[in-house]
Design a protein around this motif. Sequence first.
Motif, short mmCIF file in Angstrom:
data_model
loop_
_atom_site.label_atom_id
_atom_site.label_comp_id
_atom_site.label_asym_id
_atom_site.label_seq_id
_atom_site.Cartn_x
_atom_site.Cartn_y
_atom_site.Cartn_z
N GLN A 88 40.62 -35.46 -55.61
CA GLN A 88 39.20 -35.81 -56.41
C GLN A 88 40.50 -36.37 -58.15
O GLN A 88 39.29 -36.47 -58.70
N ARG A 89 41.88 -36.25 -58.37
CA ARG A 89 42.17 -36.43 -59.60
C ARG A 89 42.03 -35.38 -60.66
O ARG A 89 41.93 -35.68 -61.68
N ALA A 90 42.22 -34.02 -59.96
CA ALA A 90 42.02 -32.90 -60.77
C ALA A 90 42.70 -33.56 -62.00
O ALA A 90 44.11 -33.60 -61.48
N ALA A 91 42.76 -32.71 -62.57
CA ALA A 91 44.21 -32.54 -64.10
C ALA A 91 44.87 -31.13 -63.71
O ALA A 91 45.91 -31.74 -64.50
N ALA A 92 44.45 -30.37 -63.63
CA ALA A 92 45.40 -29.43 -62.95
C ALA A 92 44.54 -28.72 -62.06
O ALA A 92 43.25 -28.43 -61.90
N VAL A 93 45.22 -28.04 -61.45
CA VAL A 93 45.34 -27.04 -60.46
C VAL A 93 45.51 -25.12 -60.92
O VAL A 93 46.86 -25.28 -60.84
N ILE A 94 44.83 -24.54 -60.94
CA ILE A 94 45.04 -22.95 -61.58
C ILE A 94 45.48 -22.31 -60.27
O ILE A 94 43.77 -21.97 -59.82
N LEU A 95 46.16 -21.73 -60.31
CA LEU A 95 45.85 -20.42 -59.04
C LEU A 95 46.61 -19.40 -59.41
O LEU A 95 47.27 -18.61 -60.41
N VAL A 96 45.41 -18.37 -59.34
CA VAL A 96 45.28 -17.44 -59.80
C VAL A 96 45.53 -15.80 -58.82
O VAL A 96 45.17 -15.65 -58.20
N GLY A 97 46.71 -14.68 -59.89
CA GLY A 97 46.63 -13.21 -59.31
C GLY A 97 47.74 -13.69 -58.47
O GLY A 97 48.37 -14.77 -58.32
N GLY A 98 48.48 -12.54 -58.16
CA GLY A 98 50.52 -12.52 -57.77
C GLY A 98 49.64 -13.23 -55.98
O GLY A 98 48.99 -13.61 -55.18
N ALA A 99 51.02 -12.89 -55.14
CA ALA A 99 51.18 -13.52 -54.30
C ALA A 99 52.53 -12.45 -53.43
O ALA A 99 52.98 -11.71 -54.40
N ALA A 100 52.50 -12.73 -51.95
CA ALA A 100 53.10 -12.70 -51.50
C ALA A 100 54.50 -13.15 -51.82
O ALA A 100 54.64 -14.67 -50.70
N ASP A 101 55.52 -13.33 -52.41
CA ASP A 101 56.72 -13.94 -53.11
C ASP A 101 57.58 -14.54 -51.82
O ASP A 101 58.91 -13.59 -51.87
N THR A 102 58.00 -15.01 -51.24
CA THR A 102 58.52 -15.43 -49.42
C THR A 102 59.83 -16.58 -49.74
O THR A 102 58.34 -17.55 -50.77
N PRO A 103 60.66 -16.98 -49.02
CA PRO A 103 60.93 -17.72 -49.23
C PRO A 103 59.73 -19.16 -48.31
O PRO A 103 59.68 -20.60 -49.21
N GLU A 104 59.00 -18.74 -47.95
CA GLU A 104 57.85 -20.63 -47.11
C GLU A 104 56.92 -20.31 -48.14
O GLU A 104 56.68 -21.39 -48.36
N TYR A 105 56.46 -19.19 -49.24
CA TYR A 105 55.51 -19.44 -49.59
C TYR A 105 55.97 -20.25 -51.41
O TYR A 105 56.26 -21.23 -51.72
N ARG A 106 57.59 -20.40 -51.95
CA ARG A 106 58.32 -20.91 -52.95
C ARG A 106 57.83 -22.25 -52.29
O ARG A 106 57.80 -23.35 -52.67
N GLU A 107 58.42 -22.27 -50.83
CA GLU A 107 59.13 -23.93 -50.26
C GLU A 107 57.03 -24.72 -50.06
O GLU A 107 56.89 -25.34 -50.93
N ARG A 108 55.93 -23.64 -49.82
CA ARG A 108 54.75 -24.58 -49.50
C ARG A 108 54.20 -24.72 -50.73
O ARG A 108 54.11 -26.06 -51.45
N THR A 109 54.75 -23.52 -51.96
CA THR A 109 53.80 -24.09 -53.19
C THR A 109 54.85 -25.28 -54.28
O THR A 109 54.28 -25.80 -55.12
N ARG A 110 56.06 -25.24 -53.44
CA ARG A 110 56.91 -26.28 -53.94
C ARG A 110 56.57 -27.68 -53.81
O ARG A 110 56.81 -28.18 -54.59
N LYS A 111 56.75 -27.66 -52.39
CA LYS A 111 55.33 -29.03 -51.72
C LYS A 111 54.54 -29.32 -52.80
O LYS A 111 54.18 -30.31 -53.25
#
Length: 278
Positions: free
Chosen positions: A50-73
């Motif tokens: 939908q070509r959103a101007a921004a996507v805002i993820l709210v709240g903490g997460a489990a800070d794992t290597p998998e999470y960081r790789e997925r979020t970076r992608k």
Amino acid sequence: MLEDITRPSFAHMAQGVEREAARLGHLCLVCSTDGNPKQELGFIEMMRAQRAAAVILVGGAADTPEYRERTRKIADSLASAGSRLVLCGRPPLGPDAPVTAIEYDNEGGAHALVAHVLTQGHRRVLFLGGPPDHTTAQGRVRGYLDAHRARGLEPDPELLLHGDFTRDCGYRLMRRALAQRLEFTAVVAATDLVAAGALTALHEAGLDVPGDVSLAGYDDIPFARDLHPALTTVHVPYQELGRLAVRSALDRSAGDAATHLLLGTHVVVRDSVAHVGP
């Protein structure tokens, strides 16, 4: 995008996002993921399409290597589409990621709160924490531990309990601590909701707060002042976090460079923590 829209802290952040987006002429879509990464990814792909101007993820997460790789992608994919990923209340990914991170001083707030409790003479402080792998919970535990160690104290590991951030969990953990006859004169809860559940369990056990046991929370959500007694807690500027997330995402003057902003927290002293000792 948030895990649970019914949690007051998340709702206040979402309100800040929605109001600031509307003020700046943008439509805000709020999505609840129930903590499901696949559902989160599906919402993000929809917003990218939908070509959103921004996507805002709210709240903490489990800070794992998998999470960081997925979020970076995700961040790279959104940036290639002219969008911006904003992490609101989550740690940054690093200086080379096209991400805006908006945090509050989570650990510092917990440190200041526990320091206040210790200053009142308490030495056996029960901590009712959140999930052990969750970044928000981890920061609050670090604050609890560091406040003790800064005063030459080593907290009893038995007084550190883990659960989640809900009222029912606070009730269950408090009942468990009482059933196990753990020795404590004060309780610090990971959220005000957890503190509310703990307060009910203490009252059911015939204990007075703060006469028999002191109690403190975290978040300073509106009902904290209406509990009996009014709850000592940490104020987090949740609405300002949401507003700042929008402003930062729409201000592209820094290009795709990583941006990291930190807001302060402070202790709100009310009636639920009493002085003990001489």
